[in-house]
Design an enzyme around this catalytic site. Structure first.
Site, PDB file in Angstrom:
ATOM      1  CB  CYS A   1      46.780 -38.660  28.428  1.00 25.56           C
ATOM      2  SG  CYS A   1      46.317 -37.886  26.872  1.00 25.56           S
TER       3      CYS A   1
ATOM      4  CG  HIS B   1      50.566 -36.749  27.240  1.00 29.20           C
ATOM      5  ND1 HIS B   1      50.121 -38.057  27.168  1.00 29.20           N
ATOM      6  CD2 HIS B   1      51.030 -36.585  28.504  1.00 29.20           C
ATOM      7  CE1 HIS B   1      50.316 -38.646  28.336  1.00 29.20           C
ATOM      8  NE2 HIS B   1      50.862 -37.774  29.172  1.00 29.20           N
TER       9      HIS B   1
ATOM     10  CG  HIS C   1      51.408 -38.861  32.833  1.00 27.06           C
ATOM     11  ND1 HIS C   1      51.963 -38.936  31.569  1.00 27.06           N
ATOM     12  CD2 HIS C   1      52.347 -39.389  33.671  1.00 27.06           C
ATOM     13  CE1 HIS C   1      53.173 -39.456  31.642  1.00 27.06           C
ATOM     14  NE2 HIS C   1      53.431 -39.735  32.900  1.00 27.06           N
TER      15      HIS C   1
END
Length: 345
Positions: free
Chosen positions: A261, A309, A321
């Site tokens: 990520c 994240h 993402h």
């Protein structure tokens, strides 16, 4: 990578700037122990919903371990650079000391070969006293320079000793960092293997249901801005992220063929000429924080209270993402998980 199905509050919560400056220290080691302490997997009697919840948890724990791995790797890279520089400095310092020793040795040898005649006697025996006095004055100046050179040699030797000591310290730190990297890597791989085994144990229909559920958003989001990117660099980073859609999630990777990520957001901004830190926790402080309702394409959206994240806002209530292993870089609803902050780089 993650639990995309948890409800939570609608906007970013406050976060202290100091919480992002987490060094590779006892805190990281404690986190690694906590991550490693989770149970190995689901009970055979679990329902498909319970299995999916366990998979979500494992993905979340693996992602946190991945961020610890990224931070440890970043530190090891910095230490490796310091060690290389220290080695170069040591080599240059040794060359300087060797040259200075050689020069002083030549002067000492010449003085020895001249016989070391007492200056007063040399003056009495000289056929040209005036010429001798001129030479004596020159020798005195040479002696003063020689004394200065000797002092500088001692300084150079001390500097060389300090550089060597610093190099040894950095090398020891590098070895410790490598051990930390290996520990976090083992934790990530174990969590991901557990998640894969659980997912593979589900019937195909339940696996497809999990994939669909992971793309769901949540209700109650604020009205989001329909404006374009806030700056030219945000626009360039957003275009780079769009080009990455479809490339695989690879934990610990920051492109161009695969991403985790924070690797995706770091790579995307690098294409715009902007250097971002490696971890999502550090990236959330890489610019000015704005409210979710002000989000524009290119802004960084951090998730969960610990920012484990991160994604890039794409407009129209969507983010781009790298979600989790087995899922390619993709668009998902901005509300797929609890939003902790929005950062404009």
């Amino acid at each position: 990578m993650v639990s995309h199905r948890r409800p939570s509050q609608s906007g970013p919560g406050p976060a202290s700037r100091g919480s992002a400056a987490v060094a590779l220290s006892a805190a990281a080691a404690t986190a690694a122990v906590a991550l490693g302490a989770a149970p190995a997997g689901a009970d055979p009697g679990q329902t498909p919903e319970e299995v999916r919840a366990t998979v979500d948890r494992l993905y979340e724990e693996a992602e946190k371990a991945t961020e610890l791995y990224n931070r440890a790797t970043e530190r090891a890279d910095r230490l490796r650079t310091l060690v290389d520089r220290a080695r170069d400095s040591t080599a240059r310092g040794q060359e300087q000391v060797n040259r200075m020793r050689g020069a002083l040795g030549s002067v000492a040898g010449a003085q020895y070969r001249s016989g070391g005649l007492d200056p007063a006697l040399a003056l009495l025996l000289s056929s040209d006293p005036d010429s001798y006095l001129d030479k004596a004055s020159l020798l005195e100046r040479v002696g003063a320079r020689q004394s200065g050179a000797l002092t500088e040699l001692k300084r150079a030797q001390r500097r060389l000793g300090q550089v060597r000591a610093e190099a040894a310290h950095d090398l020891a730190e590098l070895e410790r960092s490598r051990a930390v990297v290996a520990r976090h890597k083992h934790t990530v791989e174990r969590k991901l293997a557990q998640a894969r085994r659980l997912l593979n144990s589900l019937p195909a229909a339940d696996r497809e249901s999990y994939a669909r559920a992971s793309r769901s958003g949540r209700d109650g989001l604020p009205v989001l801005s329909g404006a374009g990117p806030a700056s030219g660099r945000a626009s360039a980073a957003f275009l780079a992220a769009q080009r990455a859609v479809g490339r695989p999630y690879v934990w610990g990777a920051n492109g161009p063929s695969g991403f985790d990520c924070s690797g995706l957001t770091q790579w995307s901004y690098a294409q715009a000429g902007v250097g971002l830190p490696r971890t999502s926790q550090a990236q959330r402080y890489a610019g000015r924080q704005v409210s979710l309702s002000e989000a524009r394409p290119g802004d960084l959206v951090a998730y969960r209270d610990d920012a484990s994240h991160i994604a890039m806002y794409a407009g129209n209530g969507q983010v781009i993402h790298a979600p989790y292993p087995g899922a390619a870089v993709r668009y998902d609803p901005v509300g797929m998980m609890p939003v902790s902050s929005v950062t404009r780089v």
